[in-house]
Design an enzyme around this catalytic site. Structure first.
Site, PDB file in Angstrom:
ATOM      1  CD  GLN A 191      -2.882  -1.009   2.404  1.00 24.00           C
ATOM      2  OE1 GLN A 191      -3.071   0.040   2.996  1.00 24.00           O
ATOM      3  NE2 GLN A 191      -3.489  -2.126   2.737  1.00 24.00           N
ATOM      4  CG  ASN A 192       4.363   1.257   2.033  1.00 25.01           C
ATOM      5  OD1 ASN A 192       3.555   1.715   2.821  1.00 25.01           O
ATOM      6  ND2 ASN A 192       5.184   0.270   2.346  1.00 25.01           N
TER       7      ASN A 192
ATOM      8  CG  HIS B 134      -3.157   2.915  -1.846  1.00 22.32           C
ATOM      9  ND1 HIS B 134      -4.527   2.968  -1.929  1.00 22.32           N
ATOM     10  CD2 HIS B 134      -2.882   2.262  -0.690  1.00 22.32           C
ATOM     11  CE1 HIS B 134      -5.054   2.388  -0.869  1.00 22.32           C
ATOM     12  NE2 HIS B 134      -4.087   1.949  -0.102  1.00 22.32           N
TER      13      HIS B 134
ATOM     14  CB  CYS C 257      -2.305  16.816 -13.559  1.00 22.44           C
ATOM     15  SG  CYS C 257      -3.330  18.287 -13.277  1.00 22.44           S
TER      16      CYS C 257
ATOM     17  CB  CYS D 144      -5.191  17.930 -17.398  1.00 21.33           C
ATOM     18  SG  CYS D 144      -3.418  17.728 -17.027  1.00 21.33           S
TER      19      CYS D 144
ATOM     20  CB  CYS E 124       0.411  19.548 -14.599  1.00 29.73           C
ATOM     21  SG  CYS E 124      -0.847  20.314 -15.638  1.00 29.73           S
TER      22      CYS E 124
ATOM     23  CB  CYS F 201      -4.036  22.136 -14.173  1.00 22.66           C
ATOM     24  SG  CYS F 201      -4.401  21.197 -15.682  1.00 22.66           S
TER      25      CYS F 201
END
Length: 87
Positions: free
Chosen positions: A25-26, A45, A53, A56, A84, A87
């Site tokens: 899960q790291n 994960h 981003c 976008c 990003c 954005c």
């Protein structure tokens, strides 16, 4: 951060041919840094190297809009969500 003795043990299991799969899960990528094959690894994960981003969806490293190292620094500094530069 660096891989731990536990990472080295899992790598040893891999080298001996007994590691079927490793789930983590790291998001720090220490498993691949330790040499565990991505084919054996399930990164539940995601990882910092596959970040994108949030607006976008541009992946880190594509067209240099979001660099993986920048993502790591932002996450560790608590500056999330990640956008990003455009954005």
């Amino acid at each position: 951060r660096y891989p731990t003795p536990c990472h080295a043990f899992v790598k040893l299991l891999q080298d001996k041919g007994v590691l079927r799969r490793m789930f983590t899960q790291n998001i720090d990528g220490l498993e691949t840094q330790a040499g565990i094959w991505t084919e054996k690894l399930v990164e539940v994960h995601g990882t910092l190297r596959t970040a994108s981003c949030i607006q976008c969806k541009q992946p880190a490293g594509v067209a240099r809009r979001v660099l993986a190292q920048d993502v790591r620094e932002r996450v560790l500094a608590g500056k999330t969500p990640i956008h990003c530069d455009e954005c």
